[in-house]
Design a protein around this motif. Structure first.
Motif, mmCIF file in Angstrom:
data_model
loop_
_atom_site.group_PDB
_atom_site.id
_atom_site.type_symbol
_atom_site.label_atom_id
_atom_site.label_comp_id
_atom_site.label_asym_id
_atom_site.label_seq_id
_atom_site.Cartn_x
_atom_site.Cartn_y
_atom_site.Cartn_z
ATOM 1 N N TYR A 286 0.856 -1.190 0.000
ATOM 2 C CA TYR A 286 0.000 0.000 0.000
ATOM 3 C C TYR A 286 0.890 1.237 0.000
ATOM 4 N N SER A 287 0.674 2.116 -0.968
ATOM 5 C CA SER A 287 1.452 3.353 -1.005
ATOM 6 C C SER A 287 0.583 4.591 -0.904
ATOM 7 N N LEU B 112 -3.106 -5.228 4.140
ATOM 8 C CA LEU B 112 -2.435 -4.059 3.591
ATOM 9 C C LEU B 112 -1.148 -3.782 4.362
ATOM 10 N N THR B 113 -0.047 -3.615 3.637
ATOM 11 C CA THR B 113 1.232 -3.295 4.251
ATOM 12 C C THR B 113 1.792 -2.024 3.627
ATOM 13 N N PRO B 114 1.904 -0.928 4.390
ATOM 14 C CA PRO B 114 2.482 0.301 3.823
ATOM 15 C C PRO B 114 3.902 0.064 3.337
ATOM 16 N N GLN C 60 4.037 6.337 6.911
ATOM 17 C CA GLN C 60 2.815 7.103 6.688
ATOM 18 C C GLN C 60 2.736 8.323 7.615
ATOM 19 N N THR D 160 -4.606 -4.553 8.569
ATOM 20 C CA THR D 160 -3.493 -3.655 8.308
ATOM 21 C C THR D 160 -2.985 -3.093 9.623
ATOM 22 N N SER E 65 -1.100 0.590 11.148
ATOM 23 C CA SER E 65 -0.581 1.949 10.972
ATOM 24 C C SER E 65 -0.807 2.493 9.570
ATOM 25 N N THR E 66 -1.969 2.221 9.019
ATOM 26 C CA THR E 66 -2.357 2.796 7.741
ATOM 27 C C THR E 66 -3.343 3.929 8.016
ATOM 28 N N MET F 268 -5.848 -0.564 11.041
ATOM 29 C CA MET F 268 -6.236 0.742 10.541
ATOM 30 C C MET F 268 -5.995 1.836 11.569
ATOM 31 N N THR G 103 -4.193 5.027 12.863
ATOM 32 C CA THR G 103 -3.488 6.131 12.234
ATOM 33 C C THR G 103 -2.075 6.197 12.809
#
Length: 226
Positions: A41-42, A68-70, A74, A102, A104-105, A132, A134
């Protein structure tokens, strides 16, 4: 050109790299389930493109799960609603299971989002949105009475719900139904736990079949967890 697999029903992708868009290669109008164990995930724009491709390639999808993996930090990225990123998926009218995990998205989900999801996916049986958080570790997926009641009203087959946090605001008390909803939900997972008063209110008025455990102390000041 895309490879069409007209009989493909189930697809698992171990690693979904942004620089190798496999979702543009494989298509199947009969695909029922798509599982992605590691999806890079970008940005919100990238996730929207992927979701649009899934809708085009797999129009009859029923089960969708992904982690989802950043791909980069972020920190400083503005927090956005999950629906701004996955709104194309609302066109998949046969969704029964949606699982998103996910860490820290900067995506959030709230009552308004849950209402839209419940209206778009009336066949939902499992809804799980974990993590999820933040970047400053605030709870990024929070449900209240409006969201829970929307799910109970629109998704009569829902048996499992997982979310970060449930918060009942005093101003929403007027939304409580005159008589209990008696929804058949059996499994409720609240990642950060649920306060005793909130748990009792939810169990007595909306989901009477859930059964959580009390942790964090001997008294009623602990939290309930699945």
């Amino acid at each position: 050109p895309a490879l069409d697999f007209p009989s493909l029903r189930h697809l698992r992708i171990p690693i979904h790299r942004e620089n190798c868009p496999a979702y543009d290669i494989i298509a199947s109008p009969r695909l029922q389930s798509l599982h992605i164990h590691h999806m890079e995930y970008s940005s919100v724009a990238y996730l929207r493109r992927v979701c649009s491709a899934w809708v085009h390639s797999f129009p009859n999808l029923e089960v969708l799960s992904f982690w989802l993996t950043p791909t980069e930090s972020q920190d400083g990225v503005p927090t956005r609603s999950l629906l701004t990123a996955i709104s194309p998926l609302l066109n998949l009218r046969h969704i029964r299971t949606f699982i998103l995990q996910t860490v820290s998205t900067p995506l959030t989900i709230d009552d308004a989002d849950l209402t839209v999801l419940s209206e778009a996916w009336p066949s939902l049986e499992e809804l799980y949105v974990s993590g999820m958080s933040t970047p400053d570790y605030r709870a990024g997926s929070t449900a209240g009475l409006p969201g829970l009641l929307s799910l109970a009203t629109n998704c009569s087959n829902l048996t499992m719900l997982g979310i970060n946090c449930i918060v009942i605001r005093p101003e929403d008390a007027s939304l409580l139904p005159a008589s209990p909803v008696n929804h058949p939900l059996k499994e409720l997972r609240v990642i950060r736990g649920i306060a005793p008063d909130t748990y009792r209110l939810v169990r007595e008025n909306i989901f009477p079949h859930i059964n959580l455990q009390l942790y964090g102390g001997d008294g009623e000041d602990g939290s309930y967890y699945a």
